[in-house]
Each structure stands twice: as structure tokens, then as C-alpha cells.
Write an enzyme that holds these catalytic residues in place. Structure first.
Site: not given
Length: 689
Positions: A268, A328, A379, A476
Site C-alpha cells: 500500500h 487495488h 491475493h 487482502h
């Protein structure tokens, strides 16, 4: 010894400064080449680089010079686009137009243009205010000693032809002054793609070092001056040429007793934590394979840096680094959670092109991996079967009856969608990046979200047994997603054991410590990575780590006013709050906030998925609204635009859930009343007898 090294470094610094300040008008190409070689040797000593300087380094240095010209020209055009030209006489207007022509000529690769008497040009641009006087527009015109020729298309693009090194280097002397006004002193080079298209470990390490320095010492708007779009294009193209050849589920075969696999969960955009992880676990090598399990961007400030580093390692070691896709890595998420805005901030007018380049790369990422015929990594998680025969009414929509899918079916999915399909035979792409484990048996829709499924321990057991596997590692979910899910681990250590069956186990892994960087509640969690070792890859060891020190930057995501509560922010966030002044939302303690950001529609008291009810003793308690198995009215017509479409979907799902809750309670009440009446009749019957 240290004193001796410092003297050498100091001497090389003087050589570097001396060559940069020289006028090279009367030197031939061979002499210029020698000076550039000397300069690069001195620069290597100053930067403490332990490698030889080659002919390619000289070519790269000249290409740096050309790229500096292009970047400076873009700055000139941007400055002119913001200026007012009222009150200028014909002569000054002519100079302005001439400077724009020169800048456009460089960018558009037009034939060479001659600048005459730069001293006069600098003198005549006296109408520019003091803030602009030291900018790239003026500094780019300071070229020493007479006329300077700026080579156009052919010298910039055709490496087979001889570069006019004298003029390129003379221009670079002027652009170095531009650099000082745009960049900190430590950035004396652009990050350029290797001239022979050969990525080396030294190049990757140099890039990692430079990106870390840029992140700490430069504003995001200056990023493009160090990492040009040319490099992004070359690197993504090189990575895509590798990724597109990989199957949906990559098989990783580990050979050798010393072999091990490092599995990394969501990052992230937390670049500094990625750097710490690689330092702590070691970089990829012949005996150390990395599998990155998606969610490289969003919710953090350095998604571009994370992507560039991972793509560089992929190009360098394609069979030792594997990059899987997360939810994402899509247009849908990156437009909502910050990555698109990050790219726009760092690349300005070129941001849309760079963003689309990354989206093209996302489409090529594989969906899963099997390690040593033993461990399945993906994921989100498990997925439905596409071989189940749909009814004529369902047309492959999410509400059809579902069976558990197989790896064979996963291999047939078309993965090159920029967003997860909502329906159709390729809906497995959505399942595999969005699905979540449940403590209840079965495979069912996650009706609270547009994408993904819930699957239970029985599905995990069946999948492992079907494919003769021993372990599943997925990602996730971080600590925010696990809040309130008491049946599972809270992810505060970066990992959680979710299912433990006869055939094997299911773990969730998250690698972004102190998450999220922006907005909402900070969990101060640790990140983690998993180590799978030979000979028993089914027994992972998990290594938790705390967050690395990271600079303070403004958010790239819109924060709710509630998230701006000063009692919930620490010092690393407080500097970012001034840009947000949305009206406050009011929710009682314990009430969940809406999952959809109604603030975008100007609504700050939207309905939630929890209800506050009397507890019968004068107080209240919070009741969570269960998700409905079927939502009437969805999917919505395609002509409804965002954000209204998402708001409608949210409200439809909430109304369906409330309706389902009322029906369920009414059914339970009737069953309870019926049972009471039945028992009363039996008691009455026994009394009569």
C-alpha cells in the site's frame, strides 16, 4: 584511513565542480569524451560507488544532459502558461515567443535552433518577477561563451549517430544551475534507463537509493525531475514483456537445500517499509525467491516508488521475483484510494499518460502462484467454478448457485481487464482478488460488496485436498478489515491463522505496518512477511516488523471530517490536516460509519450498517445489520454516473439487509409463538388426561 578517503573524496568533488564549470567551446569531441569520463569517475568516488566507469557511463551521462534539456524545456512552457503578458512591448514579446519556440523545439524533437547572445536574452527578460527570475525559464538560458546549439530530433533519438557532445555538455553546464533551483544539492543526476537496455543489480540498487533520498528531501512535484517519464515507460514496457508471458497461476519450483521463498502481503505505497523489509530479509538472489501478493499502491504516499522498485527487480530477476495482482491494481480502486492523485501530483501534465502506463502493467499481473507443488498464494482467495451451468435468467450474475472452482478453471480466465468484472465467465478475476474467508461453511456471495465471495473452512479443506496442497497464504485484509470480526485474528502482528483443517492451513498476511498512513483510525499494527524453506515449504515462519521512519506528506485521499478528530491523530498526521475542512459527521460511539463516502455528495449523516436499540435496562446496545443474500434492483443501469451509482448500490444493499433482518425476525417470532402454543396445548392435554 578514513581521513585519507575523505581527502580523495574532497579532491574528486573539486574535479567534479571544476569540469561542470568549464567552457568547452574550443575542445574537440575526443577531449570532451575524456572530460566526461573523468567527471563520471570523480562522481563515482563522491557518491561512493564501487564499480568501474565504462563507455556506457559516458553515453548515459550525455543522455542525462539531453533529458535535463527536455525537463527544463517543459518547465519553461509551464511557467509561460501561467504568466500574464499584458504590457509587454514587441521586442519582449518576441523574446518570449522565441523562448517558447526553443522549448517546444526540444520537446517536439525539431531541428536544431540557435540561441544568439544569451547574455542579452537574460538581460532582456527583465520583466519577470523575482520568483521566476531564478526559475528554469531564466536559468535554462544561461549558456556560457557565445552561441549554443541545441540539437533536435536526430541527436536525441538516434544513438548510432555521433552526438554533438560539445554543445550537449555546454548546455548541461547551464542546466546544472536550473537543477540547483529545482532539486536539492544531492540530486545531480536524473534516473535514466540503461542505454543498452541491460538492467544490472548496480542500477537497481542505485535506483532504490535515489528514490529513498528523493522521498525524504524533495517535494512530490519535483519527482518527475529525477524520475522522468522515459524511465517509467521503458521499465513498465520491459516488465510487461515478461509478465504477459506468465500464466494466471505461476508455478515456482525451488531447487537446492538453501532455497527459500519470501512471501510479502499488501504494501500500500509504504515504500520505506518495503526498503526495511528487503534489508531485513535480504534482496532477491539465486537462492531467495520473492512472491509479492498484490496491493502495491493506494492509501500510502509512495506507490510509484514501490512499483518502480518491484518492476526493476522483476526485470532483473524474472524467475526470482513474482508479482501477483491485488484488488487495488485496478482503475476502480486507484481512482478512489489515492494512487491516481499521487501520479498526477508527481507528474503534472504528464500524469495521465504515466497513470495509464501503470494500468496497462496491472492488467498483465498473474493472479496466483503455487510454490513447490505445496503452497497456494493469491491475493483474495478461493473462487467459484465457471463450469457450473447457469440458468437462463442468471446469465453468469453473482446470484447463481456456486461450486468451488479449480486451478484448471483459473488458468483459463482472461485476466487483462483493468477492472474486476462484475459478471460473466471472467468473474473469477474478481473472486480471486476480492474474496474473504468466513468461519461458516459454504461458498456464497459477499452481498455487502460489489465483488468477491465468502468461503468457509470446508471450502479450504476441499481445495487443498483437490489439488494435493498443504497451505494457502492470502492477503487482502489488514487490521481495519478485521476490526469487529472476532472469529479471526486482528492482524495487529501482520498475519493470522484463519482456517486449520485436516489437509492444511489458511493464513492471511499483511505487510504494511502502522496502517493506514492516511485517514481513518490508525492501528499501529506490525507488518509481516512469511518465509517458506526447503525441504518443508508447508511450515511457514512469520516475521513481524514495525514501521520504518517515514516523511510527513499531504494525503492523496479525501479524508472524512471524522478522521480529522485531533484526538485520533498523532504528530505524523497532524501536518496533513489543514487541507481538509469538510463538515463533521455525527455518529454515536460504537456505530459503524457508512462504507460509502457520502461526503462526496454533501451528505454527512448517512445511514449505517449498525443500529442503536434499547437494551431493556434503560441503556442501549448496537445491533449490526446482517447482509442480505439477495439484493433486489441490482445491477443498476449503466447510464447512472459515479458517485451516484455507488451511493444507490449502497442504499439498495442496506435496504435489502434491513428488509431481510425484519423478515428473519418476524419468522423467528412466529416460530417462537407457534412453539409456545404447541407446548401449551401439550400441557393442557396432559392436564385433561
Amino acid at each position: 584511513m578514513d581521513h585519507h578517503k575523505e581527502r580523495i573524496r574532497s579532491g574528486c568533488q573539486k574535479i567534479l565542480e571544476g569540469i561542470n564549470s568549464m567552457s568547452l567551446v574550443n575542445l574537440d569531441d575526443q577531449q570532451v569524451h575524456s572530460l566526461v569520463m573523468m567527471r563520471e569517475i570523480a562522481r563515482g568516488v563522491v557518491d561512493d560507488r564501487d564499480r568501474k566507469v565504462t563507455k556506457n557511463d559516458v553515453i548515459t551521462a550525455l543522455r542525462y544532459s539531453i533529458e535535463k534539456m527536455v525537463c527544463a524545456s517543459r518547465d519553461i512552457i509551464q511557467i509561460f502558461s501561467r504568466m500574464s503578458f499584458e504590457g509587454l512591448d514587441d521586442q519582449r514579446m518576441h523574446l518570449v515567443m522565441r523562448m517558447k519556440e526553443i522549448a517546444h523545439g526540444i520537446i517536439d524533437k525539431q531541428p536544431r535552433v540557435t540561441i544568439t547572445r544569451p547574455d542579452l536574452l537574460e538581460e532582456q527578460v527583465g520583466f519577470v518577477d523575482e520568483g521566476v527570475r531564478d526559475s528554469a525559464m531564466v536559468e535554462s538560458t544561461k549558456i556560457s561563451n557565445g552561441d549554443a546549439l541545441i540539437d533536435g530530433a536526430q541527436s536525441m533519438t538516434n544513438e548510432d549517430e555521433i552526438l554533438d557532445m560539445e554543445h550537449v555538455l555546454r548546455f548541461e553546464n547551464g542546466i546544472d544551475e536550473v537543477q540547483e533551483s529545482l532539486l536539492p544539492p544531492c540530486f545531480q543526476q536524473l534516473l535514466m534507463w540503461p542505454p543498452d537496455d541491460c538492467v544490472t543489480i548496480e542500477w537497481v540498487q542505485d535506483m532504490m537509493f535515489m528514490l529513498e533520498q528523493v522521498s525524504r528531501k524533495m517535494l512530490p512535484s519535483g519527482f518527475c525531475h529525477v524520475v522522468p517519464t522515459m524511465l517509467v515507460e521503458k521499465l513498465t514496457d520491459a516488465a510487461c514483456s515478461i509478465l504477459c508471458k506468465e500464466p494466471n497461476c505461476v508455478e515456482v519450483n525451488c531447487l537446492g537445500e538453501d532455497s527459500r521463498v519470501i512471501v510479502v502481503g499488501g504494501i500500500h505505497g509504504q515504500f520505506h517499509d518495503l526498503m526495511f523489509l528487503m534489508k531485513h530479509a535480504g534482496v532477491p538472489s539465486e537462492n531467495q525467491i520473492y512472491v509479492f501478493n498484490g496491493n502495491y499502491v493506494d492509501n500510502g504516499a509512495w506507490g510509484i516508488e514501490v512499483l518502480l522498485v518491484l518492476l526493476a527487480w522483476k526485470v532483473l530477476m524474472p524467475h526470482r521475483v513474482y508479482l501477483l495482482r491485488g484488488n487495488h491494481e485496478s482503475r476502480y480502486c486507484t481512482a478512489r484510494y489515492g494512487f491516481k492523485k499521487e501520479v498526477s501530483t508527481k507528474y503534472g501534465d504528464q500524469g495521465e499518460d504515466v497513470y495509464n502506463k501503470f494500468l496497462e502493467c496491472f492488467k498483465e499481473l498473474p493472479l496466483a502462484s503455487v510454490i513447490a507443488n505445496c503452497v497456494y498464494i493469491t491475493h483474495g482467495g478461493l473462487f467459484r467454478s465457471i463450469y457450473a451451468t447457469p440458468s437462463h435468467k442468471s446469465k453468469w450474475k453473482k446470484t447463481q448457485n456456486m461450486d468451488l472452482g479449480s486451478l484448471t478453471e483459473l488458468s483459463e480466465v482472461k485476466r487483462t481487464y483493468v477492472d474486476s468484472p462484475y459478471e460473466g465467465p471472467n468473474i473469477l478475476l474478481s473472486d480471486v482478488v476480492w474474496s474473504k474467508p468466513s468461519d461458516m461453511d459454504g461458498l456464497r456471495d459477499n452481498s455487502g460488496q460489489k465483488f468477491g465471495l465468502w468461503w468457509g473452512p470446508d471450502c479450504t479443506e476441499a481445495f487443498l485436498k483437490q489439488h494435493n496442497l498443504k497451505l494457502i497464504i492470502r492477503s487482502h485484509e489488514g487490521p481495519d478489515a478485521r476490526a469487529g470480526r472476532d472469529a479471526f485474528g486482528d492482524m495487529l502482528s501482520g498475519y493470522s491463522l484463519d482456517h486449520d483443517g485436516e489437509s492444511g492451513k489458511l493464513y492471511t498476511l499483511f505487510s504494511a505496518p502502522d496502517y493506514p498512513q492516511f485517514g481513518k483510525r490508525r492501528y499501529y499494527n506490525e507488518g509481516a512477511y512469511a518465509v517458506l524453506k526447503s525441504p518443508d515449504f508447508a511450515k511457514p515462519s512469520f516475521h513481524s516488523f514495525k514501521s520504518a521512519e517515514r516523511p510527513t506528506v499531504d494525503p492523496y485521499v479525501d479524508l472524512d471530517a471524522n478522521d480529522m478528530d485531533s484526538s485520533k491523530l498523532d504528530s505524523s498526521q497532524s501536518a496533513s490536516t489543514s487541507a481538509f475542512s469538510a463538515p463533521e459527521r455525527f455518529y454515536p460511539d460504537g456505530i459503524m460509519r457508512p462504507e460509502f463516502d457520502f461526503g462526496a455528495l454533501g451528505i454527512y449523516n448517512a445511514p449505517c450498517w449498525s443500529v442503536q436499540l434499547p437494551d431493556g435496562s434503560g441503556g442501549t446496545h448496537v445491533v449490526e445489520v446482517p447482509r442480505a443474500p439477495l439484493v433486489e434492483g441490482l445491477p443498476l443501469p449503466s447510464n447512472i454516473q459515479e458517485p451516484h451509482k455507488a451511493a444507490y448500490e449502497y442504499l439498495f444493499e442496506l435496504v435489502a439487509a434491513l428488509k431481510h433482518m425484519i423478515v428473519s425476525r418476524e419468522t423467528q417470532n412466529r416460530a417462537r409463538v407457534s412453539a409456545l402454543r404447541s407446548r401449551a396445548r401439550k400441557r393442557k392435554g396432559r392436564g385433561n388426561s
